[in-house]
Design a protein around this motif. Structure first.
Motif, PDB file in Angstrom:
ATOM      1  N   GLY A 183       0.816  -1.203   0.000  1.00 38.53           N
ATOM      2  CA  GLY A 183       0.000   0.000   0.000  1.00 38.53           C
ATOM      3  C   GLY A 183       0.852   1.257   0.000  1.00 38.53           C
ATOM      4  N   GLU A 184       0.240   2.356   0.366  1.00 42.89           N
ATOM      5  CA  GLU A 184       0.926   3.647   0.341  1.00 42.89           C
ATOM      6  C   GLU A 184       2.110   3.677   1.312  1.00 42.89           C
ATOM      7  OE1 GLU A 184      -0.004   8.415   1.118  1.00 42.89           O
ATOM      8  OE2 GLU A 184      -1.643   6.947   1.098  1.00 42.89           O
ATOM      9  N   ARG A 185       1.938   3.084   2.490  1.00 43.88           N
ATOM     10  CA  ARG A 185       3.018   3.096   3.477  1.00 43.88           C
ATOM     11  C   ARG A 185       4.222   2.300   2.977  1.00 43.88           C
ATOM     12  NH1 ARG A 185      -0.818   1.971   8.783  1.00 43.88           N
ATOM     13  NH2 ARG A 185      -1.572   4.126   9.031  1.00 43.88           N
ATOM     14  N   LEU A 189       8.047   3.579   1.990  1.00 40.32           N
ATOM     15  CA  LEU A 189       9.226   2.885   2.518  1.00 40.32           C
ATOM     16  C   LEU A 189      10.197   2.540   1.396  1.00 40.32           C
ATOM     17  CD1 LEU A 189      10.847   1.303   4.681  1.00 40.32           C
ATOM     18  CD2 LEU A 189       9.330  -0.649   4.220  1.00 40.32           C
ATOM     19  N   PHE A 190       9.685   1.971   0.316  1.00 42.16           N
ATOM     20  CA  PHE A 190      10.550   1.545  -0.780  1.00 42.16           C
ATOM     21  C   PHE A 190      11.219   2.727  -1.464  1.00 42.16           C
ATOM     22  CE2 PHE A 190       7.880  -2.560  -1.462  1.00 42.16           C
ATOM     23  CZ  PHE A 190       8.333  -3.039  -0.233  1.00 42.16           C
ATOM     24  N   ARG A 191      10.493   3.818  -1.578  1.00 37.25           N
ATOM     25  CA  ARG A 191      11.107   5.022  -2.176  1.00 37.25           C
ATOM     26  C   ARG A 191      12.241   5.528  -1.285  1.00 37.25           C
ATOM     27  NH1 ARG A 191       5.649   6.432  -3.675  1.00 37.25           N
ATOM     28  NH2 ARG A 191       5.450   7.740  -1.814  1.00 37.25           N
ATOM     29  N   TYR A 192      12.012   5.483   0.026  1.00 36.04           N
ATOM     30  CA  TYR A 192      13.043   5.929   0.968  1.00 36.04           C
ATOM     31  C   TYR A 192      14.280   5.025   0.887  1.00 36.04           C
ATOM     32  CZ  TYR A 192      15.193   7.506   5.337  1.00 36.04           C
ATOM     33  OH  TYR A 192      16.071   8.006   6.273  1.00 36.04           O
ATOM     34  N   SER A 205       8.565   5.242  11.412  1.00 37.88           N
ATOM     35  CA  SER A 205       7.345   5.715  12.072  1.00 37.88           C
ATOM     36  C   SER A 205       7.126   7.205  11.809  1.00 37.88           C
ATOM     37  CB  SER A 205       7.414   5.445  13.578  1.00 37.88           C
ATOM     38  OG  SER A 205       8.389   6.276  14.211  1.00 37.88           O
ATOM     39  N   GLN A 206       8.218   7.960  11.785  1.00 34.96           N
ATOM     40  CA  GLN A 206       8.131   9.390  11.478  1.00 34.96           C
ATOM     41  C   GLN A 206       7.770   9.623  10.013  1.00 34.96           C
ATOM     42  OE1 GLN A 206      12.071  10.528  12.680  1.00 34.96           O
ATOM     43  NE2 GLN A 206      11.525  10.800  14.835  1.00 34.96           N
ATOM     44  N   LEU A 207       8.309   8.783   9.150  1.00 36.56           N
ATOM     45  CA  LEU A 207       8.071   8.931   7.714  1.00 36.56           C
ATOM     46  C   LEU A 207       6.604   8.740   7.357  1.00 36.56           C
ATOM     47  CD1 LEU A 207       9.392   9.189   4.828  1.00 36.56           C
ATOM     48  CD2 LEU A 207       9.514   6.674   4.841  1.00 36.56           C
ATOM     49  N   ILE A 208       5.961   7.730   7.975  1.00 36.50           N
ATOM     50  CA  ILE A 208       4.567   7.442   7.611  1.00 36.50           C
ATOM     51  C   ILE A 208       3.581   7.913   8.686  1.00 36.50           C
ATOM     52  CG2 ILE A 208       5.225   5.496   6.153  1.00 36.50           C
ATOM     53  CD1 ILE A 208       4.404   3.615   8.416  1.00 36.50           C
ATOM     54  N   ASN A 209       4.121   8.589   9.729  1.00 37.23           N
ATOM     55  CA  ASN A 209       3.291   9.203  10.767  1.00 37.23           C
ATOM     56  C   ASN A 209       2.406   8.182  11.494  1.00 37.23           C
ATOM     57  OD1 ASN A 209       2.375  11.364  12.334  1.00 37.23           O
ATOM     58  ND2 ASN A 209       0.646  11.778  10.963  1.00 37.23           N
ATOM     59  N   ILE A 218       5.042  -3.515  10.462  1.00 36.35           N
ATOM     60  CA  ILE A 218       5.157  -3.501   8.995  1.00 36.35           C
ATOM     61  C   ILE A 218       6.539  -3.987   8.572  1.00 36.35           C
ATOM     62  CG2 ILE A 218       5.181  -2.033   6.939  1.00 36.35           C
ATOM     63  CD1 ILE A 218       3.152  -0.209   8.370  1.00 36.35           C
ATOM     64  N   LEU A 219       7.577  -3.468   9.220  1.00 34.41           N
ATOM     65  CA  LEU A 219       8.944  -3.846   8.864  1.00 34.41           C
ATOM     66  C   LEU A 219       9.209  -5.321   9.148  1.00 34.41           C
ATOM     67  CD1 LEU A 219      10.808  -0.686  10.199  1.00 34.41           C
ATOM     68  CD2 LEU A 219      10.534  -1.344   7.801  1.00 34.41           C
ATOM     69  N   VAL A 220       8.745  -5.795  10.289  1.00 37.29           N
ATOM     70  CA  VAL A 220       8.928  -7.203  10.648  1.00 37.29           C
ATOM     71  C   VAL A 220       8.233  -8.099   9.626  1.00 37.29           C
ATOM     72  CG1 VAL A 220       8.211  -8.977  12.307  1.00 37.29           C
ATOM     73  CG2 VAL A 220       9.324  -6.885  13.106  1.00 37.29           C
ATOM     74  N   ASN A 221       7.040  -7.722   9.218  1.00 40.00           N
ATOM     75  CA  ASN A 221       6.300  -8.510   8.241  1.00 40.00           C
ATOM     76  C   ASN A 221       7.037  -8.576   6.906  1.00 40.00           C
ATOM     77  OD1 ASN A 221       3.995 -10.104   7.926  1.00 40.00           O
ATOM     78  ND2 ASN A 221       2.967  -8.525   6.732  1.00 40.00           N
TER      79      ASN A 221
END
Length: 246
Positions: A183-185, A189-192, A205-209, A218-221
């Protein structure tokens, strides 16, 4: 409780069962197939991800951490009777040491770790070779007063795993498959990562608020699905692509 092993036991051939096993009145000792030269060469490699030295077996709880850390990584070997300076100091109470090791592996580790213990003679001294297999199902937990803890091997130390590391181990060895939503989040992440190469839970967490808890999930998954990989630098977990992207 097991009795003590007294020096000079090797001089009685009537106690010997075969070339690999020695019988004593209070138990059985497996003799290592390693030679004294093999032992010296192994010691000279120094402590590392797969090798740990112990002058004597520490408390049950402490040695259980070492055992679990090896089991949660790729397995390893603990040499009891060798100090941190690579000196062979030997063991004088084999069965007492063995008792502590087995108690640690079978009662303080959950699930139990099937360690193998051998003895090698080096001149007038004896060294215990404790082989720890990689666990078939991870993580292996350590019992503590408050909660179960997960330890992993990092370089030459056994360290407490972060919550994310423990969860990744759990997911990878779960019978259930891992899926994720792109999704958008995830796009953010991938763009970053394409631009900066790596990210922490806090930064994401700061990037996606969102909360760090949600960012962590999300990262663990994504790591569990094989999209990302986790590595540690300066006591901080970082996430990056599992494969280089162009």
């Amino acid at each position: 409780m097991y009795g003590y092993l007294h020096k000079g036991f090797k001089s009685n051939p009537d106690l010997q069962k075969n070339s690999n096993t020695m019988m004593l009145p209070n138990g059985e000792i497996t003799i290592s197939s390693m030679t004294p030269a093999d032992l010296r060469n192994l010691i000279q490699t120094g402590e590392g991800k797969y090798l740990e030295f112990k002058k004597t077996t520490p408390s049950t709880g402490k040695i259980a951490r070492e055992i679990a850390a090896f089991a949660n990584t790729k397995g390893g070997t603990i040499l009891v009777g060798v100090d941190d300076h690579k000196n062979i100091t030997g063991v004088s109470a084999y069965f007492e040491e063995e008792y502590v090791l087995h108690k640690a592996a079978f009662e303080y580790c959950v699930p139990a770790v099937e360690i193998e213990i051998e003895l090698i003679h080096s001149g007038s001294l004896d060294v215990m070779v404790v082989r720890v297999p990689e666990a078939e199902k991870k993580p292996v937990y350590n019992k503590s007063k408050k909660k179960r803890l997960v330890f992993v091997r990092r370089d030459d130390k056994s360290v407490l795993a972060s919550d994310e590391q423990a969860e990744i181990l759990k997911n990878r060895y779960s019978d259930e498959g891992v899926t994720f939503e792109y999704g958008e989040r995830e796009q953010m992440l991938f763009r970053y990562l394409n631009e900066y190469g790596e990210i922490t839970v806090l930064k994401y967490s700061q990037l996606i608020n969102v909360t760090t808890y949600r960012a962590s999930k999300i990262l663990v998954n994504l790591v569990s699905a094989g999209v990302l990989k986790l590595f540690n630098r300066s006591e901080t977990d970082y996430y990056t692509f599992s494969h280089t992207t162009k």
